[in-house]
Scaffold this motif. Structure first.
Motif, PDB file in Angstrom:
ATOM      1  N   ARG A  90       0.839  -1.201   0.000  1.00  0.00           N
ATOM      2  CA  ARG A  90       0.000   0.000   0.000  1.00  0.00           C
ATOM      3  C   ARG A  90       0.873   1.250   0.000  1.00  0.00           C
ATOM      4  NH1 ARG A  90      -2.818  -1.319   5.610  1.00  0.00           N
ATOM      5  NH2 ARG A  90      -0.977  -1.904   6.741  1.00  0.00           N
ATOM      6  N   ASP A  91       0.205   2.375  -0.167  1.00  0.00           N
ATOM      7  CA  ASP A  91       0.878   3.677  -0.160  1.00  0.00           C
ATOM      8  C   ASP A  91       2.010   3.738  -1.174  1.00  0.00           C
ATOM      9  OD1 ASP A  91      -0.813   4.506   1.907  1.00  0.00           O
ATOM     10  OD2 ASP A  91       0.525   3.647   3.414  1.00  0.00           O
ATOM     11  N   SER A  92       1.719   3.319  -2.404  1.00  0.00           N
ATOM     12  CA  SER A  92       2.750   3.323  -3.442  1.00  0.00           C
ATOM     13  C   SER A  92       2.991   4.730  -3.976  1.00  0.00           C
ATOM     14  CB  SER A  92       2.345   2.391  -4.582  1.00  0.00           C
ATOM     15  OG  SER A  92       1.146   2.820  -5.167  1.00  0.00           O
ATOM     16  N   SER A  93       4.193   4.916  -4.508  1.00  0.00           N
ATOM     17  CA  SER A  93       4.580   6.196  -5.081  1.00  0.00           C
ATOM     18  C   SER A  93       5.478   5.933  -6.281  1.00  0.00           C
ATOM     19  CB  SER A  93       5.338   7.012  -4.031  1.00  0.00           C
ATOM     20  OG  SER A  93       5.688   8.268  -4.558  1.00  0.00           O
ATOM     21  N   VAL A  94       5.325   6.761  -7.317  1.00  0.00           N
ATOM     22  CA  VAL A  94       6.138   6.641  -8.526  1.00  0.00           C
ATOM     23  C   VAL A  94       6.825   7.974  -8.768  1.00  0.00           C
ATOM     24  CG1 VAL A  94       6.111   6.184 -11.006  1.00  0.00           C
ATOM     25  CG2 VAL A  94       4.542   4.959  -9.512  1.00  0.00           C
ATOM     26  N   ALA A  95       8.109   7.911  -9.133  1.00  0.00           N
ATOM     27  CA  ALA A  95       8.872   9.120  -9.442  1.00  0.00           C
ATOM     28  C   ALA A  95       9.842   8.796 -10.570  1.00  0.00           C
ATOM     29  CB  ALA A  95       9.635   9.586  -8.208  1.00  0.00           C
ATOM     30  N   VAL A  96      10.541   9.801 -11.039  1.00  0.00           N
ATOM     31  CA  VAL A  96      11.554   9.633 -12.075  1.00  0.00           C
ATOM     32  C   VAL A  96      12.877  10.129 -11.511  1.00  0.00           C
ATOM     33  CG1 VAL A  96      12.236  10.297 -14.407  1.00  0.00           C
ATOM     34  CG2 VAL A  96       9.830   9.935 -13.876  1.00  0.00           C
ATOM     35  N   ASP A  97      13.957   9.328 -11.679  1.00  0.00           N
ATOM     36  CA  ASP A  97      15.252   9.744 -11.148  1.00  0.00           C
ATOM     37  C   ASP A  97      15.915  10.777 -12.059  1.00  0.00           C
ATOM     38  OD1 ASP A  97      16.441   8.329 -13.249  1.00  0.00           O
ATOM     39  OD2 ASP A  97      17.137   6.686 -11.983  1.00  0.00           O
ATOM     40  N   ALA A  98      17.134  11.178 -11.729  1.00  0.00           N
ATOM     41  CA  ALA A  98      17.832  12.246 -12.442  1.00  0.00           C
ATOM     42  C   ALA A  98      18.110  11.936 -13.912  1.00  0.00           C
ATOM     43  CB  ALA A  98      19.148  12.566 -11.731  1.00  0.00           C
ATOM     44  N   VAL A  99      18.162  10.653 -14.276  1.00  0.00           N
ATOM     45  CA  VAL A  99      18.421  10.289 -15.670  1.00  0.00           C
ATOM     46  C   VAL A  99      17.172   9.814 -16.395  1.00  0.00           C
ATOM     47  CG1 VAL A  99      20.880   9.826 -15.321  1.00  0.00           C
ATOM     48  CG2 VAL A  99      19.227   7.989 -15.041  1.00  0.00           C
ATOM     49  N   GLY A 100      16.013   9.946 -15.755  1.00  0.00           N
ATOM     50  CA  GLY A 100      14.745   9.627 -16.401  1.00  0.00           C
ATOM     51  C   GLY A 100      14.206   8.233 -16.177  1.00  0.00           C
ATOM     52  N   ASN A 101      14.845   7.448 -15.315  1.00  0.00           N
ATOM     53  CA  ASN A 101      14.352   6.105 -15.017  1.00  0.00           C
ATOM     54  C   ASN A 101      13.251   6.156 -13.966  1.00  0.00           C
ATOM     55  OD1 ASN A 101      16.210   4.769 -16.713  1.00  0.00           O
ATOM     56  ND2 ASN A 101      17.771   4.905 -15.133  1.00  0.00           N
ATOM     57  N   PRO A 102      12.158   5.401 -14.177  1.00  0.00           N
ATOM     58  CA  PRO A 102      11.102   5.374 -13.160  1.00  0.00           C
ATOM     59  C   PRO A 102      11.545   4.650 -11.899  1.00  0.00           C
ATOM     60  CG  PRO A 102      10.578   3.874 -14.949  1.00  0.00           C
ATOM     61  CD  PRO A 102      11.821   4.596 -15.340  1.00  0.00           C
ATOM     62  N   VAL A 103      11.071   5.144 -10.782  1.00  0.00           N
ATOM     63  CA  VAL A 103      11.349   4.561  -9.469  1.00  0.00           C
ATOM     64  C   VAL A 103      10.009   4.381  -8.773  1.00  0.00           C
ATOM     65  CG1 VAL A 103      12.482   4.924  -7.242  1.00  0.00           C
ATOM     66  CG2 VAL A 103      13.575   5.732  -9.339  1.00  0.00           C
ATOM     67  N   VAL A 104       9.774   3.205  -8.193  1.00  0.00           N
ATOM     68  CA  VAL A 104       8.550   2.956  -7.435  1.00  0.00           C
ATOM     69  C   VAL A 104       8.920   2.620  -5.991  1.00  0.00           C
ATOM     70  CG1 VAL A 104       7.200   2.205  -9.426  1.00  0.00           C
ATOM     71  CG2 VAL A 104       8.440   0.512  -8.103  1.00  0.00           C
ATOM     72  N   ALA A 105       8.095   3.052  -5.070  1.00  0.00           N
ATOM     73  CA  ALA A 105       8.288   2.745  -3.655  1.00  0.00           C
ATOM     74  C   ALA A 105       6.927   2.433  -3.056  1.00  0.00           C
ATOM     75  CB  ALA A 105       8.927   3.919  -2.934  1.00  0.00           C
ATOM     76  N   TRP A 106       6.911   1.555  -2.066  1.00  0.00           N
ATOM     77  CA  TRP A 106       5.648   1.192  -1.433  1.00  0.00           C
ATOM     78  C   TRP A 106       5.905   0.623  -0.052  1.00  0.00           C
ATOM     79  CZ3 TRP A 106       8.271  -1.527  -5.024  1.00  0.00           C
ATOM     80  CH2 TRP A 106       8.554  -2.863  -4.774  1.00  0.00           C
ATOM     81  N   ALA A 107       4.858   0.643   0.767  1.00  0.00           N
ATOM     82  CA  ALA A 107       4.885   0.023   2.085  1.00  0.00           C
ATOM     83  C   ALA A 107       4.370  -1.396   1.932  1.00  0.00           C
ATOM     84  CB  ALA A 107       4.010   0.810   3.052  1.00  0.00           C
ATOM     85  N   ASP A 108       5.084  -2.340   2.497  1.00  0.00           N
ATOM     86  CA  ASP A 108       4.745  -3.758   2.403  1.00  0.00           C
ATOM     87  C   ASP A 108       4.464  -4.277   3.812  1.00  0.00           C
ATOM     88  OD1 ASP A 108       4.677  -6.208   0.669  1.00  0.00           O
ATOM     89  OD2 ASP A 108       6.217  -6.842   2.098  1.00  0.00           O
ATOM     90  N   TYR A 109       3.203  -4.606   4.096  1.00  0.00           N
ATOM     91  CA  TYR A 109       2.815  -5.051   5.431  1.00  0.00           C
ATOM     92  C   TYR A 109       2.741  -6.565   5.483  1.00  0.00           C
ATOM     93  CZ  TYR A 109       0.246  -5.718   9.740  1.00  0.00           C
ATOM     94  OH  TYR A 109      -0.132  -6.132  10.984  1.00  0.00           O
ATOM     95  N   ASP A 110       3.462  -7.158   6.420  1.00  0.00           N
ATOM     96  CA  ASP A 110       3.432  -8.601   6.650  1.00  0.00           C
ATOM     97  C   ASP A 110       2.575  -8.843   7.885  1.00  0.00           C
ATOM     98  OD1 ASP A 110       3.853 -11.258   7.293  1.00  0.00           O
ATOM     99  OD2 ASP A 110       6.015 -11.183   6.972  1.00  0.00           O
ATOM    100  N   GLY A 111       1.314  -9.214   7.657  1.00  0.00           N
ATOM    101  CA  GLY A 111       0.381  -9.416   8.756  1.00  0.00           C
ATOM    102  C   GLY A 111       0.795 -10.526   9.705  1.00  0.00           C
ATOM    103  N   ALA A 112       1.382 -11.601   9.167  1.00  0.00           N
ATOM    104  CA  ALA A 112       1.788 -12.726  10.011  1.00  0.00           C
ATOM    105  C   ALA A 112       2.900 -12.315  10.972  1.00  0.00           C
ATOM    106  CB  ALA A 112       2.232 -13.900   9.148  1.00  0.00           C
ATOM    107  N   ALA A 113       3.860 -11.540  10.482  1.00  0.00           N
ATOM    108  CA  ALA A 113       4.980 -11.108  11.321  1.00  0.00           C
ATOM    109  C   ALA A 113       4.651  -9.826  12.076  1.00  0.00           C
ATOM    110  CB  ALA A 113       6.223 -10.894  10.468  1.00  0.00           C
ATOM    111  N   GLY A 114       3.624  -9.107  11.604  1.00  0.00           N
ATOM    112  CA  GLY A 114       3.197  -7.890  12.270  1.00  0.00           C
ATOM    113  C   GLY A 114       4.126  -6.707  12.086  1.00  0.00           C
ATOM    114  N   HIS A 115       4.806  -6.626  10.932  1.00  0.00           N
ATOM    115  CA  HIS A 115       5.664  -5.475  10.698  1.00  0.00           C
ATOM    116  C   HIS A 115       5.523  -4.954   9.265  1.00  0.00           C
ATOM    117  CE1 HIS A 115       8.297  -8.616   9.051  1.00  0.00           C
ATOM    118  NE2 HIS A 115       8.848  -7.653   8.351  1.00  0.00           N
TER     119      HIS A 115
END
Length: 66
Positions: free
Chosen positions: A22-47
């Motif tokens: 969840r809470d994904s985000s997309v950006a472009v780095d200094a040379v034009g490559n896409p970068v994606v970031a997101w929060a990954d919740y592991d319910g079993a481990a609780g983190h």
């Protein structure tokens, strides 16, 4: 530019089965490559992890520290 596919989350670096991305985000780095970031919740481990990948022109590559 290639799209992030939810069809193969393990291969593309997304959330694995039994986890919720969840809470994904997309950006472009200094040379034009896409970068994606997101929060990954592991319910079993609780983190939550913040994950990020950069498209290098051929594949999604894990960014250091994610």
């Amino acid at each position: 530019m290639a799209a992030v596919s939810s069809q193969e989350p393990g291969r593309r670096g997304g959330s694995r089965a039994g986890r919720a991305a969840r809470d994904s985000s997309v950006a472009v780095d200094a040379v034009g490559n896409p970068v994606v970031a997101w929060a990954d919740y592991d319910g079993a481990a609780g983190h939550m992890e913040i994950l990020a990948r950069r498209w290098d022109g051929f594949a999604w590559v894990e960014m250091a520290g994610s």
